[in-house]
Scaffold this motif. Structure first.
Motif, PDB file in Angstrom:
ATOM      1  N   HIS A 190       0.831  -1.213   0.000  1.00 44.69           N
ATOM      2  CA  HIS A 190       0.000   0.000   0.000  1.00 44.69           C
ATOM      3  C   HIS A 190       0.866   1.263   0.000  1.00 44.69           C
ATOM      4  N   ALA A 191       2.091   1.147   0.518  1.00 41.43           N
ATOM      5  CA  ALA A 191       2.920   2.353   0.646  1.00 41.43           C
ATOM      6  C   ALA A 191       4.388   2.002   0.818  1.00 41.43           C
ATOM      7  N   VAL A 192       5.225   2.956   0.449  1.00 38.42           N
ATOM      8  CA  VAL A 192       6.669   2.875   0.705  1.00 38.42           C
ATOM      9  C   VAL A 192       7.100   4.151   1.416  1.00 38.42           C
ATOM     10  N   PHE A 193       7.849   3.974   2.491  1.00 38.51           N
ATOM     11  CA  PHE A 193       8.457   5.077   3.222  1.00 38.51           C
ATOM     12  C   PHE A 193       9.952   5.003   2.944  1.00 38.51           C
ATOM     13  N   ALA A 194      10.577   6.125   2.609  1.00 40.72           N
ATOM     14  CA  ALA A 194      12.012   6.116   2.297  1.00 40.72           C
ATOM     15  C   ALA A 194      12.664   7.347   2.909  1.00 40.72           C
ATOM     16  N   ALA A 195      13.438   7.125   3.958  1.00 35.33           N
ATOM     17  CA  ALA A 195      14.111   8.233   4.645  1.00 35.33           C
ATOM     18  C   ALA A 195      15.549   8.336   4.163  1.00 35.33           C
ATOM     19  N   GLY A 196      15.898   9.487   3.628  1.00 34.72           N
ATOM     20  CA  GLY A 196      17.283   9.727   3.219  1.00 34.72           C
ATOM     21  C   GLY A 196      17.753   8.840   2.083  1.00 34.72           C
ATOM     22  N   LEU A 197      16.825   8.163   1.416  1.00 33.50           N
ATOM     23  CA  LEU A 197      17.219   7.170   0.410  1.00 33.50           C
ATOM     24  C   LEU A 197      17.648   7.803  -0.910  1.00 33.50           C
ATOM     25  N   ILE A 198      16.945   8.846  -1.327  1.00 39.31           N
ATOM     26  CA  ILE A 198      17.088   9.308  -2.716  1.00 39.31           C
ATOM     27  C   ILE A 198      18.508   9.768  -3.038  1.00 39.31           C
ATOM     28  N   ALA A 199      19.210  10.304  -2.055  1.00 39.94           N
ATOM     29  CA  ALA A 199      20.588  10.764  -2.279  1.00 39.94           C
ATOM     30  C   ALA A 199      21.541   9.603  -2.560  1.00 39.94           C
ATOM     31  N   HIS A 200      21.130   8.380  -2.190  1.00 42.30           N
ATOM     32  CA  HIS A 200      22.029   7.225  -2.330  1.00 42.30           C
ATOM     33  C   HIS A 200      21.624   6.286  -3.463  1.00 42.30           C
ATOM     34  N   LEU A 201      20.621   6.675  -4.255  1.00 42.47           N
ATOM     35  CA  LEU A 201      20.192   5.809  -5.355  1.00 42.47           C
ATOM     36  C   LEU A 201      21.136   5.965  -6.542  1.00 42.47           C
ATOM     37  N   PRO A 202      21.695   4.848  -7.049  1.00 42.84           N
ATOM     38  CA  PRO A 202      22.632   4.950  -8.174  1.00 42.84           C
ATOM     39  C   PRO A 202      21.951   5.373  -9.474  1.00 42.84           C
ATOM     40  N   HIS A 203      20.703   4.924  -9.676  1.00 44.00           N
ATOM     41  CA  HIS A 203      19.952   5.254 -10.895  1.00 44.00           C
ATOM     42  C   HIS A 203      18.547   5.684 -10.477  1.00 44.00           C
ATOM     43  N   PRO A 204      18.392   6.950 -10.062  1.00 43.66           N
ATOM     44  CA  PRO A 204      17.150   7.372  -9.410  1.00 43.66           C
ATOM     45  C   PRO A 204      15.866   7.037 -10.175  1.00 43.66           C
TER      46      PRO A 204
END
Length: 199
Positions: free
Chosen positions: A109-123
């Motif tokens: 139903h949902a995804v929570f992502a804290a501080g994740l986007i800065a560490h994604l290799p291929h956003p």
């Protein structure tokens, strides 16, 4: 494993043991961000890049005993710290890459992502993978317990126009990845972008 993965693992492995001690006041900010997901009793939710699992207790509270709470992280030391903190009681921990989740399509139903986007290799690709596991109209929360400007100042750098988390960049990136951004807050004490999974 890619160089980026190795780098992310090394960065977080070195910091896992004292991570919670370094940021002791973040708990209420996590709980407040989770409350904006609008989760209901029995919902299924993933904390992507869960780290030491600080979002897991509020996520469990939101979905109740009949809900499913998963926490996925790439770094074993972070998951070990989550277990030491007792947060594995709030959710099931998975040693998994947010770019390749061991989950069925449209199972959450949902995804929570804290501080994740800065560490994604291929956003774009990685956000598409999060969209894959969420049902249509499901929610994504991109959270950080500190705003962009305050974080940049803490790290001794300037915000640049190509910052992925800038509203003008994040909206189109999310849209191209199967999401529609519905709200965006970037203030000194928190960053929170909410998006809905497009049909």
């Amino acid at each position: 494993m890619s160089d980026n993965h190795t780098h992310v693992q090394e960065f977080f492995s070195a910091r896992a043991a004292d991570w919670d001690d370094r940021f002791p006041d973040d708990g209420p900010l996590y709980a407040a961000a989770v409350s904006e997901l609008g989760l209901r009793e029995g919902d299924r939710v993933l904390d992507a890049g869960c780290g030491t699992g600080r979002a897991l207790p509020p996520l469990r509270e939101a979905v109740g005993p009949s809900g499913v709470v998963l926490g996925a992280d790439l770094t074993p030391a972070m998951l070990e710290a989550a277990v030491l903190a007792g947060r594995d009681r709030a959710g099931q921990l998975l040693l998994a890459d947010a770019a390749r989740l061991p989950l069925r399509p449209e199972s959450l139903h949902a995804v929570f992502a804290a501080g994740l986007i800065a560490h994604l290799p291929h956003p774009a690709e990685n956000l598409r993978e999060l969209a894959r596991v969420v049902r249509p109209a499901g929610i994504l929360a991109l959270f950080h317990p500190i705003g962009r400007a305050a974080l940049a100042a803490r790290q001794g750098r300037q915000i640049t126009p190509d910052d992925l988390r800038a509203e003008a960049n994040l909206g189109p990136l999310l849209f191209a990845s199967g999401w529609h951004m519905t709200s965006y807050v970037d203030e000194s004490a928190r960053f929170l972008a909410l998006a809905v999974r497009r049909p």
